[in-house]
Every structure is written in C-alpha cells, then in structure tokens.
Design a protein around this motif. Structure first.
Motif, PDB file in Angstrom:
ATOM      1  N   ASP A   1      71.077  87.773 -15.718  1.00  0.00           N
ATOM      2  CA  ASP A   1      72.288  87.719 -14.903  1.00  0.00           C
ATOM      3  C   ASP A   1      73.168  88.916 -15.220  1.00  0.00           C
ATOM      4  OD1 ASP A   1      71.345  85.343 -13.927  1.00  0.00           O
ATOM      5  OD2 ASP A   1      72.705  84.074 -15.097  1.00  0.00           O
TER       6      ASP A   1
ATOM      7  N   ARG B   1      65.253  79.363 -12.670  1.00  0.00           N
ATOM      8  CA  ARG B   1      66.650  79.799 -12.686  1.00  0.00           C
ATOM      9  C   ARG B   1      67.302  79.101 -13.873  1.00  0.00           C
ATOM     10  NH1 ARG B   1      68.263  78.690  -7.601  1.00  0.00           N
ATOM     11  NH2 ARG B   1      67.577  80.741  -6.878  1.00  0.00           N
ATOM     12  N   GLN B   2      67.461  79.842 -14.964  1.00  0.00           N
ATOM     13  CA  GLN B   2      67.988  79.297 -16.196  1.00  0.00           C
ATOM     14  C   GLN B   2      69.363  79.901 -16.494  1.00  0.00           C
ATOM     15  OE1 GLN B   2      66.170  76.760 -16.757  1.00  0.00           O
ATOM     16  NE2 GLN B   2      64.742  77.188 -18.425  1.00  0.00           N
ATOM     17  N   ASP B   3      69.984  79.389 -17.532  1.00  0.00           N
ATOM     18  CA  ASP B   3      71.270  79.922 -17.954  1.00  0.00           C
ATOM     19  C   ASP B   3      71.083  81.351 -18.447  1.00  0.00           C
ATOM     20  OD1 ASP B   3      73.921  80.185 -18.692  1.00  0.00           O
ATOM     21  OD2 ASP B   3      73.646  79.228 -20.635  1.00  0.00           O
ATOM     22  N   GLY B   4      71.573  82.309 -17.712  1.00  0.00           N
ATOM     23  CA  GLY B   4      71.512  83.703 -18.122  1.00  0.00           C
ATOM     24  C   GLY B   4      70.451  84.538 -17.447  1.00  0.00           C
ATOM     25  N   TYR B   5      69.538  83.924 -16.685  1.00  0.00           N
ATOM     26  CA  TYR B   5      68.485  84.729 -16.063  1.00  0.00           C
ATOM     27  C   TYR B   5      67.755  83.935 -14.990  1.00  0.00           C
ATOM     28  CZ  TYR B   5      65.007  82.079 -18.760  1.00  0.00           C
ATOM     29  OH  TYR B   5      64.225  81.088 -19.289  1.00  0.00           O
ATOM     30  N   GLN B   6      66.974  84.658 -14.190  1.00  0.00           N
ATOM     31  CA  GLN B   6      66.001  84.046 -13.302  1.00  0.00           C
ATOM     32  C   GLN B   6      64.686  84.788 -13.480  1.00  0.00           C
ATOM     33  OE1 GLN B   6      67.949  84.390  -9.506  1.00  0.00           O
ATOM     34  NE2 GLN B   6      67.063  86.398  -9.072  1.00  0.00           N
TER      35      GLN B   6
ATOM     36  N   GLU C   1      72.808  77.380  -7.121  1.00  0.00           N
ATOM     37  CA  GLU C   1      71.840  76.577  -7.864  1.00  0.00           C
ATOM     38  C   GLU C   1      70.914  75.777  -6.957  1.00  0.00           C
ATOM     39  OE1 GLU C   1      71.021  76.350 -11.042  1.00  0.00           O
ATOM     40  OE2 GLU C   1      72.334  78.037 -11.425  1.00  0.00           O
TER      41      GLU C   1
ATOM     42  N   GLN D   1      60.129  79.053 -23.032  1.00  0.00           N
ATOM     43  CA  GLN D   1      60.866  78.451 -21.922  1.00  0.00           C
ATOM     44  C   GLN D   1      60.348  78.912 -20.566  1.00  0.00           C
ATOM     45  OE1 GLN D   1      64.909  79.538 -22.743  1.00  0.00           O
ATOM     46  NE2 GLN D   1      65.087  78.193 -24.530  1.00  0.00           N
TER      47      GLN D   1
ATOM     48  N   ASN E   1      61.048  72.897 -15.138  1.00  0.00           N
ATOM     49  CA  ASN E   1      62.240  73.611 -14.681  1.00  0.00           C
ATOM     50  C   ASN E   1      61.974  74.497 -13.473  1.00  0.00           C
ATOM     51  OD1 ASN E   1      63.862  72.548 -16.782  1.00  0.00           O
ATOM     52  ND2 ASN E   1      63.120  74.116 -18.193  1.00  0.00           N
TER      53      ASN E   1
END
Length: 489
Positions: free
Chosen positions: A348, A326-331, A457, A365, A371
């Motif tokens: 997202d 689960r990153q900034d802008g997507y999963q 989160e 990434q 992560n």
C-alpha cells in the motif's frame, strides 16, 4: 542429461592420468537416482552459492601440475531424464498413436522417479523446516535498500554442504538453522528436495548443481568428498588457489551450470593462496508464462522508484479472472506458469517492501487460501532487468550460524586437519529479467572462509499496477526459489 552434468567444461577436463595423480586411487563416481522430468515453469532463474574457507599461511608454489587446470577428483553421475515428446508434424492417425505411446512412457518414467522418495508435500517436517528457514532468512537477507534478490534454495544447499564439512557446535548451528536434527535427516531432506525441484524435459528447466573446490596444497578427508558426491551430487576439484586459472575454472563451471547467466562475463570469486576450499551451489530455473502477455498491449508508462525518481518503462498489460489477496498493508496476485507461479506483491502507499519482509510469517501468509478473493485482476507489469549483491554474513549470524566466522571457535575437522579455518565472507549475487514471454533470473551465493489507493474491501477487482516498488516470489510448489524486491527499474 545434458553433457555438462556429466563433466566439467573445457577448462575442467582433466586427463585420466591427471585425475589419477590428484587422488591416487582415481576418480570417485557416485551414481544417483534418475532425476525428475521437468514440468513447465514461469521463469529462468539461477542461484549459485559459494562458501569459501580460508586458512592462514598456506602459501606454496602455484605453478605445479594444476596450473591452468582443475583436477576432477569426485564427479557424481547424472542419469538421462525422459524428454517430453514433440507433437507430430503431420497429424496422421499413426503419428498421433506414436505420440500417445511416447507421452505415456514419458509420464510413467516421471512417476517412477517421483515414487523413489516421499514428495515434499508428504514430508511435513521438511516442508515446515524449509518454510521457517525461508521466512527467517528472507527477512534477514532482503533487509536494506535498492533492488535485492535472494534465493533461499541456493543458500539451503550451500549450508547443507557446509554442515558436512564442519563438526561439533559449528555443525550444530548449521543444522539448527536448517531445522534438521542430524546429518542423516539432512541428507534425506536433500534427496527429497532434489527429487522435488530438479527437472529437465526439454520444455523448461530447474537445475541444481553443487561442487567443492579444494586447495591443491592441502590434504582433505576423502570420506567427506564421497558424502558430498553421494548426497548432494557435488563434484570435487583441486585447483591452485590464488591464481587466475583457479578463479577462471570456478567461473567457467558456474557459467556452464547456469547456462551463462552467471560467470560468463568474469570472475565470480577471487581466491587467495590462503583459500582452503570453495563450496558452490547453483540453481537454474527457466520457463515461460502459462499465458504470455500480448506484446501489442505493451506501452510506456512511469515507474516511481523508492527515492521518488520517475522513469519511463515499458509496461505489459493483461486482465484475467483469478484469486488475489488483499491484506493489511498490501495486495498480492499470481501469474500462472507452466509448472509453478510467480507472485507479485504491491505494498500500500506508505508501506515499503522492507516493512512487509520484516514479518517472518509474511511469505506464509501469501499461501493462506482462506483469505483469497476471486475476481478480476488487472495487470500492469513493468518489463525489468534488475540485479543485486547481498552480503549474507549478517543473515547467517541472524540465523545463529556464528562459529564459522570465529577462527577460535570454528570446527572444520571433518574436512581437513588444518587449523584454524573460518568463514571469511558470504554474499549472493542475483539477476532477474521479466518480459512478455516469461522470466529469466540468476543468483550466486558466495561464502569465503579465510585458514495508488487500494480498491474498496468489498471490490472484486484487483488492480495490480506495479508502478512503484514491489516484491516478487518465484515458487515451485511449496518451495520458494527466489524472492525479490524491485525498488527501481
């Protein structure tokens, strides 16, 4: 090895006399090391890369002895691969003992093959260069709109062969794009990639195929053809460029290499009398999910395309305990395969696939384990059959490969004395199908020279409801075979 790796199809069967006439001294056959046995994988995928070189005003009479035929002038020899043994039909003690012996022999043969060259993960220079090439070229190739699919491995091998046929600054630009210091290193890398990726044991398949198609009216340097056969398993054919026979012969070869996923329904390329040569690189990948979807759970739901259009689509459903990001802008989460992974990325709301791909480090990434979160992944995956055609000329130019498109700057002297020669077009055609059993995908690269809201989160539940535009990555170990964007299904 299947017969189509030892010969071309029926349209490409030259007589010994025809081959002798084509090359004077007869066919060039290069023996190669045994290929790696197949490890089961998630999908069937095909990529074909075609680089077409053009020349000015070759013209000529195309009704000569090659009309309707393709003369094979260099054919690499593919040794047989060990086949995964079938479990005994009757569970007697003697049958199981024989099966165990066959199983041990199979894995010993597989290990012997793998020990011939360093593994990809033990070759950090190649692994890093391949990751850099994949990240940068994917961001360039998948820019745009609508469904689009790209195979970095197909383009990699096509460019590697292009480096063999070019010289000077033209070659250096290709080497720089691939991250190789010189041809010797590139050849070593090609061998490692072949050993890593090529696999076929009767349960699932990853096949690579290369060839060069030569204008019958032009003289080529034989040493380059030998190098292509020796280092890239590339077959060489002479054809009457600019004829339906030549175009059909190429399409038939592609169809055979890709098991009919590409080339079986028409031309993959239309040559002209000015076409000097075509470099073709295929990738075929087929397997099933590690754990198939239950088709009784498949039901219709709505997929909302990028333009807001809603379509009723069959969605497959399953819930599994697994890791996810689960990153900034997507999963993102991956579905296990019988030898690899297929990762799905759900942007997202308000974030497009193009926004994510604009970051050249995006693909890297996805593999950063620090992560990852372990929890429950609730899958809703649409069954889809999507295709795309990508113009790769901007991709190559973005990678710094520019001289090949300039008749005044390009250097094809290693291949022929004809001048000028330049790359006229570059494109990749691809198709991917997903259902309860697995994935089937195909891609062909053509290059022509002319003389809902995300969960909290802290949640341990990942809802991968792919009901809007998403991305997918088909991977074999650390090598990314295909990257795709699905905007509509």
């Amino acid at each position: 090895m299947m017969d189509h790796y030892k010969r071309a199809n029926d349209a490409l069967h030259p007589t010994p006399e025809a081959v002798e006439r084509a090359v004077g001294s007869g066919t060039l056959r290069k023996k190669r090391k045994p290929m790696k046995a197949l490890v089961p994988a998630v999908a069937a995928a095909v990529a074909v890369a075609l680089l077409i070189t053009g020349i000015p005003g070759t013209g000529g009479n195309n009704s000569g002895p090659l009309a309707g035929r393709a003369y094979a002038i260099a054919l690499p020899t593919y040794p047989d691969l060990p086949q995964y043994p079938a479990e005994p039909a009757f569970a007697t003690e003697a049958a199981w003992e024989r099966y165990q012996e066959e199983y041990d022999a199979y894995w010993n043969a597989w290990r012997d093959y793998r020990d011939e060259v360093p593994a990809l993960y033990k070759t950090p220079e190649l692994e890093e260069a391949l990751a850099a090439f994949t990240g940068e070229s994917t961001a360039l190739a998948l820019a745009g709109e609508d469904n689009r699919i790209y195979s970095p491995v197909s383009l990699w091998f096509a460019l590697a062969m292009l480096a063999e046929t070019t010289g000077g600054e033209t070659r250096q630009q290709v080497l720089d794009a691939l991250g190789a210091s010189d041809l010797e290193q590139l050849r070593d890398w090609a061998d490692i990639l072949w050993h890593t990726l090529y696999q076929d044991d009767g349960t699932a398949t990853t096949l690579l195929g290369n060839s060069i198609w030569l204008n019958e009216n032009v003289t080529f340097h034989q040493d380059v053809l030998e190098n292509l056969a020796e280092h890239y398993y590339a077959s060489s054919y002479q054809v009457p460029m600019g004829t339906d026979e030549a175009d059909q012969a190429l399409a038939d070869w592609v169809a055979e290499q890709t098991k009919g996923l590409i080339g079986s329904d028409g031309k993959v390329l239309e040559t002209t009398t000015d076409t000097l040569n075509v470099l073709a690189s295929t990738l075929y990948y087929q397997a099933g999910w590690s754990d198939e979807f239950n088709d009784r759970l498949t039901e219709e739901d709505i997929f909302t395309a990028a333009d807001g259009t809603e379509t009723q689509v069959d969605f497959m459903h399953t819930t599994r305990d697994a890791t996810f990001l689960r990153q900034d802008g997507y999963q993102a989460a991956s579905l296990g395969t019988k030898g690899g992974t297929m990762t799905f990325v759900l942007p997202d709301e308000g974030v497009s696939p193009a926004d994510l791909l604009a970051d050249p480090d995006f693909l890297t990434q996805l593999t950063q384990s620090e992560n990852e979160i372990y929890g429950e992944v609730q899958w809703s995956v649409p069954k889809f059959d999507v295709d795309s055609t990508l113009n790769l000329k901007p991709t190559l130019e973005g990678l710094g490969i520019t001289n090949v498109f300039d008749a005044d700057a390009s250097d094809f002297t290693p291949l022929t004395d004809i001048e000028p020669v330049w790359l006229d077009q570059a494109k990749q055609i691809a198709r991917v199908k997903v259902d309860e059993k697995g994935v089937e995908a195909a891609a062909v690269t053509l290059m022509a020279d002319n003389a809902g809201a995300a969960p909290p989160e802290d949640s341990k539940i990942c809802v991968m409801d792919l009901d809007r535009p998403f991305l997918f990555i088909i991977r074999d170990g650390s090598a990314i075979l295909f990257v795709g964007v699905v905007e509509q299904v």
